[in-house]
Design a protein around this motif. Structure first.
Motif, PDB file in Angstrom:
ATOM      1  N   HIS A 124      77.194 -66.431  86.985  1.00 20.32           N
ATOM      2  CA  HIS A 124      76.185 -65.822  86.110  1.00 20.32           C
ATOM      3  C   HIS A 124      75.725 -64.461  86.607  1.00 20.32           C
ATOM      4  CE1 HIS A 124      75.662 -69.088  83.282  1.00 20.32           C
ATOM      5  NE2 HIS A 124      75.746 -69.925  84.299  1.00 20.32           N
ATOM      6  N   ASP A 125      75.652 -64.291  87.924  1.00 16.85           N
ATOM      7  CA  ASP A 125      75.198 -63.004  88.437  1.00 16.85           C
ATOM      8  C   ASP A 125      76.311 -61.959  88.436  1.00 16.85           C
ATOM      9  OD1 ASP A 125      76.791 -63.752  90.575  1.00 16.85           O
ATOM     10  OD2 ASP A 125      75.119 -64.086  91.945  1.00 16.85           O
ATOM     11  N   GLY A 126      77.550 -62.388  88.205  1.00 20.67           N
ATOM     12  CA  GLY A 126      78.668 -61.467  88.114  1.00 20.67           C
ATOM     13  C   GLY A 126      79.110 -60.858  89.432  1.00 20.67           C
ATOM     14  N   LEU A 127      78.612 -61.373  90.540  1.00 21.47           N
ATOM     15  CA  LEU A 127      78.940 -60.785  91.836  1.00 21.47           C
ATOM     16  C   LEU A 127      80.249 -61.317  92.416  1.00 21.47           C
ATOM     17  CD1 LEU A 127      75.391 -60.745  93.468  1.00 21.47           C
ATOM     18  CD2 LEU A 127      76.606 -58.866  92.336  1.00 21.47           C
ATOM     19  N   ALA A 128      80.624 -62.512  92.073  1.00 24.87           N
ATOM     20  CA  ALA A 128      81.850 -63.114  92.619  1.00 24.87           C
ATOM     21  C   ALA A 128      83.044 -62.785  91.723  1.00 24.87           C
ATOM     22  CB  ALA A 128      81.691 -64.615  92.742  1.00 24.87           C
TER      23      ALA A 128
END
Length: 84
Positions: free
Chosen positions: A68-72
Motif C-alpha cells: 500500500h505504501d508503494g515502497l517495496a
C-alpha cells in the motif's frame, strides 16, 4: 475418499497438493511466482490434487501484488482457486 484416491498414496501434510485438497469451493490460496519452475510445480500439484479429489476443479491465475505504501518492489503470485 474414493477407491482410486486410496491407490494414489498418501499426501504429505502441509504440501501444496495437500493444501489444495483441503480447500472448499470458493476458497483460494496464494503461491509466490519464482519463475517457470514454480509455475510447473503449481500445475503438477493441481493435477495431483484433482486425481485425489476427482470432483474438484481448480483455476490458477497469475496476479501482481504491491504494498500500500508503494515502497517495496511489486511481486507476482499465483492465486489457485477451487471453483467446484
Amino acid at each position: 475418499m474414493n477407491d482410486k484416491a486410496k491407490t494414489l498414496g498418501t499426501l504429505q501434510a502441509g504440501s501444496l497438493t495437500w493444501l489444495l485438497t483441503k480447500l472448499m469451493p470458493g476458497d483460494y490460496l496464494m503461491e509466490p511466482d519464482k519463475g517457470e519452475w514454480s509455475r510447473k510445480f503449481c500445475v503438477r500439484s493441481i493435477k495431483t490434487a484433482s486425481e485425489h479429489e476427482p470432483l474438484a476443479k481448480y483455476a490458477m491465475t497469475l496476479c501482481f501484488g504491491i504494498q500500500h505504501d508503494g515502497l517495496a518492489m511489486p511481486f507476482r503470485f499465483f492465486r489457485i482457486t477451487r471453483v467446484k
